[in-house]
Design a protein around this motif. Structure first.
Motif, PDB file in Angstrom:
ATOM      1  N   GLY A  52     -12.490  -2.213  -0.821  1.00  0.00           N
ATOM      2  CA  GLY A  52     -11.821  -1.328   0.144  1.00  0.00           C
ATOM      3  C   GLY A  52     -11.418  -1.939   1.501  1.00  0.00           C
ATOM      4  O   GLY A  52     -11.325  -1.141   2.495  1.00  0.00           O
TER       5      GLY A  52
ATOM      6  N   GLY B  43     -16.443   4.102   1.032  1.00  0.00           N
ATOM      7  CA  GLY B  43     -15.958   4.724  -0.298  1.00  0.00           C
ATOM      8  C   GLY B  43     -14.622   4.770  -0.419  1.00  0.00           C
ATOM      9  O   GLY B  43     -13.846   5.410  -1.160  1.00  0.00           O
ATOM     10  N   SER B  44     -13.929   3.585   0.370  1.00  0.00           N
ATOM     11  CA  SER B  44     -12.672   3.371   0.281  1.00  0.00           C
ATOM     12  C   SER B  44     -12.096   2.520  -0.819  1.00  0.00           C
ATOM     13  O   SER B  44     -11.091   2.446  -1.135  1.00  0.00           O
ATOM     14  CB  SER B  44     -12.111   2.983   1.732  1.00  0.00           C
ATOM     15  OG  SER B  44     -12.596   1.870   2.145  1.00  0.00           O
TER      16      SER B  44
ATOM     17  N   GLN C 104     -11.566   0.822  -4.749  1.00  0.00           N
ATOM     18  CA  GLN C 104     -11.218   1.352  -5.872  1.00  0.00           C
ATOM     19  C   GLN C 104     -11.837   0.789  -7.083  1.00  0.00           C
ATOM     20  O   GLN C 104     -12.154  -0.580  -6.803  1.00  0.00           O
ATOM     21  CB  GLN C 104      -9.723   1.438  -5.818  1.00  0.00           C
ATOM     22  CG  GLN C 104      -9.003   2.454  -4.864  1.00  0.00           C
ATOM     23  CD  GLN C 104      -7.508   2.530  -4.813  1.00  0.00           C
ATOM     24  OE1 GLN C 104      -6.827   1.273  -4.375  1.00  0.00           O
ATOM     25  NE2 GLN C 104      -6.948   3.494  -5.325  1.00  0.00           N
TER      26      GLN C 104
ATOM     27  N   GLY D 159      -2.305   7.182  -1.350  1.00  0.00           N
ATOM     28  CA  GLY D 159      -3.722   6.686  -0.932  1.00  0.00           C
ATOM     29  C   GLY D 159      -4.179   5.702  -1.803  1.00  0.00           C
ATOM     30  O   GLY D 159      -5.213   5.495  -2.267  1.00  0.00           O
ATOM     31  N   THR D 160      -3.165   4.637  -2.498  1.00  0.00           N
ATOM     32  CA  THR D 160      -3.483   3.505  -3.072  1.00  0.00           C
ATOM     33  C   THR D 160      -2.392   2.376  -3.308  1.00  0.00           C
ATOM     34  O   THR D 160      -1.599   2.683  -2.352  1.00  0.00           O
ATOM     35  CB  THR D 160      -3.795   4.101  -4.831  1.00  0.00           C
ATOM     36  OG1 THR D 160      -4.262   3.032  -5.573  1.00  0.00           O
ATOM     37  CG2 THR D 160      -2.419   4.827  -5.352  1.00  0.00           C
TER      38      THR D 160
ATOM     39  N   ASN E   5     -12.406  -1.471   5.167  1.00  0.00           N
ATOM     40  CA  ASN E   5     -13.754  -1.205   4.805  1.00  0.00           C
ATOM     41  C   ASN E   5     -14.628   0.129   4.768  1.00  0.00           C
ATOM     42  O   ASN E   5     -15.649   0.246   5.296  1.00  0.00           O
ATOM     43  CB  ASN E   5     -14.768  -2.432   5.164  1.00  0.00           C
ATOM     44  CG  ASN E   5     -14.586  -3.643   4.395  1.00  0.00           C
ATOM     45  OD1 ASN E   5     -14.392  -3.737   3.043  1.00  0.00           O
ATOM     46  ND2 ASN E   5     -14.559  -4.958   5.281  1.00  0.00           N
ATOM     47  N   ALA E   6     -13.535   1.279   5.045  1.00  0.00           N
ATOM     48  CA  ALA E   6     -14.209   2.306   5.362  1.00  0.00           C
ATOM     49  C   ALA E   6     -15.085   2.834   4.193  1.00  0.00           C
ATOM     50  O   ALA E   6     -14.694   2.519   3.120  1.00  0.00           O
ATOM     51  CB  ALA E   6     -13.001   3.380   5.588  1.00  0.00           C
TER      52      ALA E   6
ATOM     53  N   GLU F  44       0.937   4.576   0.910  1.00  0.00           N
ATOM     54  CA  GLU F  44       0.048   5.594   1.834  1.00  0.00           C
ATOM     55  C   GLU F  44       0.282   7.138   1.304  1.00  0.00           C
ATOM     56  O   GLU F  44      -0.766   7.822   1.366  1.00  0.00           O
ATOM     57  CB  GLU F  44       1.019   5.600   3.231  1.00  0.00           C
ATOM     58  CG  GLU F  44       0.013   6.234   4.350  1.00  0.00           C
ATOM     59  CD  GLU F  44      -1.332   5.728   4.694  1.00  0.00           C
ATOM     60  OE1 GLU F  44      -2.316   6.358   4.653  1.00  0.00           O
ATOM     61  OE2 GLU F  44      -1.265   4.308   4.552  1.00  0.00           O
TER      62      GLU F  44
ATOM     63  N   ARG G  54      -8.265  -0.785   4.016  1.00  0.00           N
ATOM     64  CA  ARG G  54      -8.172   0.130   4.710  1.00  0.00           C
ATOM     65  C   ARG G  54      -9.667   0.156   5.765  1.00  0.00           C
ATOM     66  O   ARG G  54     -10.187   1.048   6.111  1.00  0.00           O
ATOM     67  CB  ARG G  54      -8.587   1.582   3.996  1.00  0.00           C
ATOM     68  CG  ARG G  54      -7.290   1.633   2.957  1.00  0.00           C
ATOM     69  CD  ARG G  54      -7.211   2.964   2.078  1.00  0.00           C
ATOM     70  NE  ARG G  54      -7.188   4.254   3.237  1.00  0.00           N
ATOM     71  CZ  ARG G  54      -7.360   5.312   2.718  1.00  0.00           C
ATOM     72  NH1 ARG G  54      -7.448   5.809   1.366  1.00  0.00           N
ATOM     73  NH2 ARG G  54      -7.078   6.556   3.541  1.00  0.00           N
TER      74      ARG G  54
ATOM     75  N   TRP H 223       0.802  -1.250   0.075  1.00  0.00           N
ATOM     76  CA  TRP H 223       0.018   0.032  -0.292  1.00  0.00           C
ATOM     77  C   TRP H 223       0.911   1.195  -0.093  1.00  0.00           C
ATOM     78  O   TRP H 223       2.038   1.343   1.033  1.00  0.00           O
ATOM     79  CB  TRP H 223      -1.108   0.175   1.183  1.00  0.00           C
ATOM     80  CG  TRP H 223      -1.612   1.319   1.197  1.00  0.00           C
ATOM     81  CD1 TRP H 223      -1.573   2.324   2.028  1.00  0.00           C
ATOM     82  CD2 TRP H 223      -3.027   1.462   0.429  1.00  0.00           C
ATOM     83  NE1 TRP H 223      -2.722   3.154   1.889  1.00  0.00           N
ATOM     84  CE2 TRP H 223      -3.554   2.567   1.028  1.00  0.00           C
ATOM     85  CE3 TRP H 223      -3.605   0.659  -0.302  1.00  0.00           C
ATOM     86  CZ2 TRP H 223      -4.806   3.198   0.411  1.00  0.00           C
ATOM     87  CZ3 TRP H 223      -4.809   1.247  -1.036  1.00  0.00           C
ATOM     88  CH2 TRP H 223      -5.441   2.343  -0.456  1.00  0.00           C
TER      89      TRP H 223
END
Length: 333
Positions: free
Chosen positions: A178, A186-187, A189, A149-150, A183-184, A146, A181, A144
């Protein structure tokens, strides 16, 4: 096993159905060779199948498929139409519903020095595809990025039969959900899978039969290089997933994906990262920075799947074990 049984000749199907239940749950390969003993790979170990359906280490006790068994198997695999499978025969394998790949060996027919197709097929290797949800759980945090963010551009390297396709299938699912992260909302892709051999998603009429995630689109049966460009133009993925790269055309398409800002999960055959670097196309990709992470995948009965994560220069960053087990309790992949 159920999707595979209809493709087997009656005699061989009966033997496979009589295997002990524990063996059937862990079956990885069925190798059919004309006039030679029927072989299966169970939990990474080779055994022969006797005429009464028992497993044995002695080749002399194995059932020997006849020429008729081989002809019937090929007829069933090609839907009674060899002509429509000419391209698959040229490449040496057929993929059947469920993502199961059947390797073929026999007499090659050449045209202008290139393989046109295979005839007199005498050997079949039926490789059984299985999804192992969670196999990528320990790995994904190590690839990941950081700061972005991907995920990092990641190349998975291993010899055949170690679980590369199983791994990238679960990587696609996890990123799409997602779950990297937690399962937040909107996380997840957008993921695009270019599934040249129909093994990653195992689509039937365009719909994946494996769980590859809620934000995943699949281009099925399309050559990788062309498919990557098509996917970028048509579906604007954030992450591309492709299996078994290595040709010049693949390298060009991967460079274009990098320039488009798309991250990539890809696999390649090799013992380790240094082995892959010995190939000119792969060396160029690594030297050009197309992949910032290289994951060496190995597995054993004792430890299950093991990941060694390196950066583009070959420096080791992490060494991880996948702790997920299948329902039968065996190590994953």
């Amino acid at each position: 096993m159920q999707p595979i049984l209809p493709f087997l000749p009656a005699r061989i199907r009966g033997l496979i159905e009589r295997l002990p239940e524990a063996a059937g749950d862990r079956l990885e390969e069925i190798r059919v060779r004309e006039a030679r003993p029927l072989e299966v790979v169970v939990g990474g170990e080779s055994r022969f199948v006797s005429p009464d359906g028992a497993l044995t280490l002695e080749a002399s006790r194995g059932y020997r498929p006849s020429k008729e068994d081989g002809l019937k198997l090929l007829d069933l695999l090609t839907g009674h139409s060899l002509y429509t499978y000419e391209e698959e025969l040229r490449r040496g394998y057929i993929t059947i519903a469920g993502g199961h790949r059947v390797g073929l060996a026999g007499k090659t027919v050449l045209e202008r020095g290139e393989v046109k197709h295979i005839r007199d097929v005498g050997s079949f290797n039926i490789r059984i595809a299985r999804a192992v949800p969670g196999i990528a759980r320990e790995l994904l945090p190590a690839v990941w990025d950081e700061s972005a963010g991907t995920v990092h551009q990641t190349l998975i390297v291993s010899p055949p039969r170690q679980g590369k396709t199983t791994l990238i299938r679960d990587m696609a699912r996890t990123v799409s959900e997602g779950a990297v992260r937690g399962n937040a909302p909107g996380s997840g892709q957008r993921v695009g899978i270019v599934d040249e051999r129909s093994e990653i998603a195992a689509c039937v009429k365009g719909v994946p039969t494996f769980d590859v995630g809620p934000r995943t689109d699949v281009l099925d049966g399309c050559p990788k290089a062309e498919g990557m460009m098509m996917m970028i133009r048509s579906m604007s993925p954030e992450v591309l997933v492709v299996d078994e790269i290595g040709r010049h055309e693949d390298a060009v398409a991967l460079q274009e994906a990098l320039h488009a800002g798309v991250r990539v999960f890809a696999t390649a055959h090799g013992r380790d990262a240094s082995d892959v670097r010995d190939r000119p196309v792969m060396r160029r990709l690594l030297e050009d920075g197309v992949f910032s992470r290289v994951v060496e995948l190995t597995r054993s009965r004792q430890t299950g799947a093991r990941f060694t994560v390196r950066d583009a220069s070959g420096r080791k960053l992490a060494e991880l074990n996948a702790r997920t087990l299948t329902e039968s309790g065996r190590a994953p992949c």
